[in-house]
Motif scaffolding. Structure first.
Motif, mmCIF file in Angstrom:
data_model
loop_
_atom_site.group_PDB
_atom_site.id
_atom_site.type_symbol
_atom_site.label_atom_id
_atom_site.label_comp_id
_atom_site.label_asym_id
_atom_site.label_seq_id
_atom_site.Cartn_x
_atom_site.Cartn_y
_atom_site.Cartn_z
ATOM 1 N N PHE A 43 0.819 -1.208 0.000
ATOM 2 C CA PHE A 43 0.000 0.000 0.000
ATOM 3 C C PHE A 43 0.858 1.264 0.000
ATOM 4 C CE2 PHE A 43 -3.956 -2.180 1.844
ATOM 5 C CZ PHE A 43 -4.622 -2.100 0.636
ATOM 6 N N SER A 44 1.853 1.295 0.879
ATOM 7 C CA SER A 44 2.653 2.516 1.025
ATOM 8 C C SER A 44 3.433 2.830 -0.246
ATOM 9 C CB SER A 44 3.606 2.391 2.223
ATOM 10 O OG SER A 44 4.503 1.310 2.056
ATOM 11 N N MET A 45 4.050 1.823 -0.862
ATOM 12 C CA MET A 45 4.835 2.067 -2.081
ATOM 13 C C MET A 45 3.925 2.440 -3.245
ATOM 14 S SD MET A 45 8.080 1.873 -1.506
ATOM 15 C CE MET A 45 8.772 1.623 -3.150
ATOM 16 N N SER A 46 2.798 1.757 -3.374
ATOM 17 C CA SER A 46 1.882 2.054 -4.483
ATOM 18 C C SER A 46 1.296 3.459 -4.358
ATOM 19 C CB SER A 46 0.743 1.024 -4.507
ATOM 20 O OG SER A 46 1.237 -0.282 -4.701
ATOM 21 N N LEU A 47 0.826 3.790 -3.160
ATOM 22 C CA LEU A 47 0.230 5.111 -2.956
ATOM 23 C C LEU A 47 1.270 6.222 -3.067
ATOM 24 C CD1 LEU A 47 -2.178 4.240 0.001
ATOM 25 C CD2 LEU A 47 -2.823 4.802 -2.355
ATOM 26 N N ALA A 48 2.486 5.938 -2.605
ATOM 27 C CA ALA A 48 3.548 6.943 -2.721
ATOM 28 C C ALA A 48 3.891 7.199 -4.186
ATOM 29 C CB ALA A 48 4.782 6.483 -1.960
ATOM 30 N N TYR A 49 3.969 6.136 -4.984
ATOM 31 C CA TYR A 49 4.252 6.314 -6.413
ATOM 32 C C TYR A 49 3.145 7.118 -7.082
ATOM 33 C CZ TYR A 49 4.720 5.370 -11.368
ATOM 34 O OH TYR A 49 4.806 5.518 -12.735
ATOM 35 N N LEU A 50 1.895 6.760 -6.787
ATOM 36 C CA LEU A 50 0.778 7.490 -7.394
ATOM 37 C C LEU A 50 0.786 8.953 -6.956
ATOM 38 C CD1 LEU A 50 -2.085 4.843 -7.006
ATOM 39 C CD2 LEU A 50 -0.903 5.509 -9.114
ATOM 40 N N GLY A 51 1.125 9.192 -5.698
ATOM 41 C CA GLY A 51 1.178 10.560 -5.210
ATOM 42 C C GLY A 51 2.264 11.373 -5.872
ATOM 43 N N GLN A 52 3.447 10.767 -5.996
ATOM 44 C CA GLN A 52 4.559 11.464 -6.641
ATOM 45 C C GLN A 52 4.274 11.703 -8.118
ATOM 46 O OE1 GLN A 52 7.660 12.607 -5.418
ATOM 47 N NE2 GLN A 52 6.749 12.292 -3.402
ATOM 48 N N LYS A 53 3.735 10.693 -8.782
ATOM 49 C CA LYS A 53 3.410 10.827 -10.208
ATOM 50 C C LYS A 53 2.317 11.866 -10.407
ATOM 51 C CE LYS A 53 4.277 9.353 -14.402
ATOM 52 N NZ LYS A 53 5.624 9.496 -14.990
ATOM 53 N N GLY A 54 1.326 11.843 -9.524
ATOM 54 C CA GLY A 54 0.253 12.823 -9.625
ATOM 55 C C GLY A 54 0.751 14.246 -9.432
ATOM 56 N N SER A 55 1.718 14.431 -8.527
ATOM 57 C CA SER A 55 2.285 15.772 -8.309
ATOM 58 C C SER A 55 2.977 16.287 -9.559
ATOM 59 C CB SER A 55 3.267 15.736 -7.139
ATOM 60 O OG SER A 55 2.608 15.474 -5.930
ATOM 61 N N VAL A 56 3.653 15.377 -10.252
ATOM 62 C CA VAL A 56 4.346 15.764 -11.485
ATOM 63 C C VAL A 56 3.345 16.169 -12.560
ATOM 64 C CG1 VAL A 56 5.790 14.924 -13.387
ATOM 65 C CG2 VAL A 56 6.397 14.391 -11.018
ATOM 66 N N LEU A 57 2.298 15.351 -12.705
ATOM 67 C CA LEU A 57 1.324 15.618 -13.769
ATOM 68 C C LEU A 57 0.472 16.844 -13.457
ATOM 69 C CD1 LEU A 57 0.159 11.945 -14.485
ATOM 70 C CD2 LEU A 57 1.778 13.322 -15.802
ATOM 71 N N GLY A 66 10.739 19.721 -22.286
ATOM 72 C CA GLY A 66 9.278 19.686 -22.343
ATOM 73 C C GLY A 66 8.659 18.376 -21.923
ATOM 74 N N ARG A 67 9.447 17.405 -21.500
ATOM 75 C CA ARG A 67 8.905 16.124 -21.062
ATOM 76 C C ARG A 67 8.617 16.159 -19.558
ATOM 77 N NH1 ARG A 67 13.738 12.490 -23.395
ATOM 78 N NH2 ARG A 67 14.779 14.081 -22.123
ATOM 79 N N TYR A 68 7.627 15.385 -19.155
ATOM 80 C CA TYR A 68 7.341 15.311 -17.723
ATOM 81 C C TYR A 68 8.539 14.728 -16.985
ATOM 82 C CZ TYR A 68 2.385 16.388 -18.366
ATOM 83 O OH TYR A 68 1.202 17.013 -18.662
ATOM 84 N N ARG A 69 8.835 15.319 -15.847
ATOM 85 C CA ARG A 69 9.966 14.843 -15.056
ATOM 86 C C ARG A 69 9.705 13.433 -14.538
ATOM 87 N NH1 ARG A 69 11.304 20.185 -11.320
ATOM 88 N NH2 ARG A 69 11.824 21.591 -13.053
ATOM 89 N N SER A 70 10.765 12.644 -14.459
ATOM 90 C CA SER A 70 10.637 11.284 -13.927
ATOM 91 C C SER A 70 10.485 11.345 -12.408
ATOM 92 C CB SER A 70 11.872 10.452 -14.294
ATOM 93 O OG SER A 70 13.051 11.048 -13.760
ATOM 94 N N VAL A 71 9.897 10.303 -11.858
ATOM 95 C CA VAL A 71 9.679 10.228 -10.421
ATOM 96 C C VAL A 71 10.892 9.571 -9.770
ATOM 97 C CG1 VAL A 71 8.209 9.298 -8.608
ATOM 98 C CG2 VAL A 71 7.187 10.068 -10.748
ATOM 99 N N SER A 72 11.442 10.222 -8.763
ATOM 100 C CA SER A 72 12.633 9.726 -8.081
ATOM 101 C C SER A 72 12.276 8.582 -7.133
ATOM 102 C CB SER A 72 13.296 10.862 -7.292
ATOM 103 O OG SER A 72 14.269 10.359 -6.401
#
Length: 255
Positions: A43-57, A66-72
């Protein structure tokens, strides 16, 4: 698995059966612990990835090309750790449970933990940690009040679980916008506490009837909730330090 010991067996066989029973018990406990660890980690890793990816988008964060930044990966693991710590923090305080009379809704430490979590992590991560807590209980982990678990509609206090999520979003939103010091912090927590009761009372009415909803779901909790607001506000400096938040001209949240 239950092993029955036969009184007619020799003493060394009794001992052998007892050792086998203890080993099987420890094995089952270890399996349950590994299962729970896997649920928390997943849960923690999945939600953290979605949160980080969502922040980027949502933040439209792009590189010079011009490309979306990758998630660290470091940011994902860091956020996952915070989500796990605070979801388990809520679970721990949910164990503080006091039932009184025939009331199906106990007084618990959950509300206190939700207030602290939301104010410490902010709207996005505070809400995510609370969703993770509710999801942990839905998968069978004994993290609800008194060690309960299940889907929210299966328990009388299920509406309060939904209220926790909504309150975390509201409190985090208000704290991020300047209500991070008393008396503003107390006001943000009070508003969040009121938000908890809206779905909580509506859901409880289906269990006890509208005539007993306020008696069972609101009036007994008012004094305790006021005390929790004060205690939660006192806990905030330590909570902010835990997530490395600094207050200098405004609240700076980890993103």
């Amino acid at each position: 698995m239950l092993i029955l010991l036969d009184d007619n067996l020799p003493s060394h066989q009794h001992w052998s059966h007892l050792q086998s029973f203890q080993f099987q018990t420890l094995l089952l406990l270890a399996i349950d612990a590994l299962k729970d660890f896997g649920i928390v980690l997943g849960f923690s890793m999945s939600l953290a990835y979605l949160g980080q990816k969502g922040s980027v988008l949502i933040g439209n964060k792009r590189d010079p090309e011009g490309r979306y930044r990758s998630v660290s990966l470091i940011n994902i693991v860091s956020e996952a750790a915070r989500l796990a710590v605070f979801a388990l923090f809520i679970s721990f305080f949910a164990r503080i449970t006091i039932y009184f009379g025939s009331n199906p809704v106990p007084i618990t430490g959950q509300t206190l933990a939700i207030l602290v979590t939301a104010a410490a992590l902010g709207a996005r991560q505070g809400t995510t940690a609370t969703i993770m807590y509710v999801a942990m209980g839905a998968t069978g982990m004994h993290v609800f009040a008194g060690g309960g678990f299940g889907l929210f509609w299966q328990v009388a206090s299920g509406g309060y679980l939904i209220g926790f999520v909504a309150a975390a979003a509201v409190i985090g939103f208000l704290v991020e916008r300047g209500l991070d010091k008393s008396p503003g912090l107390l006001l943000a927590m009070l508003i969040g506490n009121i938000v908890i009761y809206i779905p909580g009372l509506l859901h409880l009415a289906f269990w006890v009837g509208w005539d007993k909803t306020m008696e069972f779901g609101l009036y007994p909790f008012i004094p305790g909730d006021l005390a929790k607001l004060y205690i939660a506000s006192l806990m905030m400096p330590a909570a902010w330090a835990l997530v490395k938040m600094r207050n200098s001209g405004g609240l700076i949240l980890w993103k």
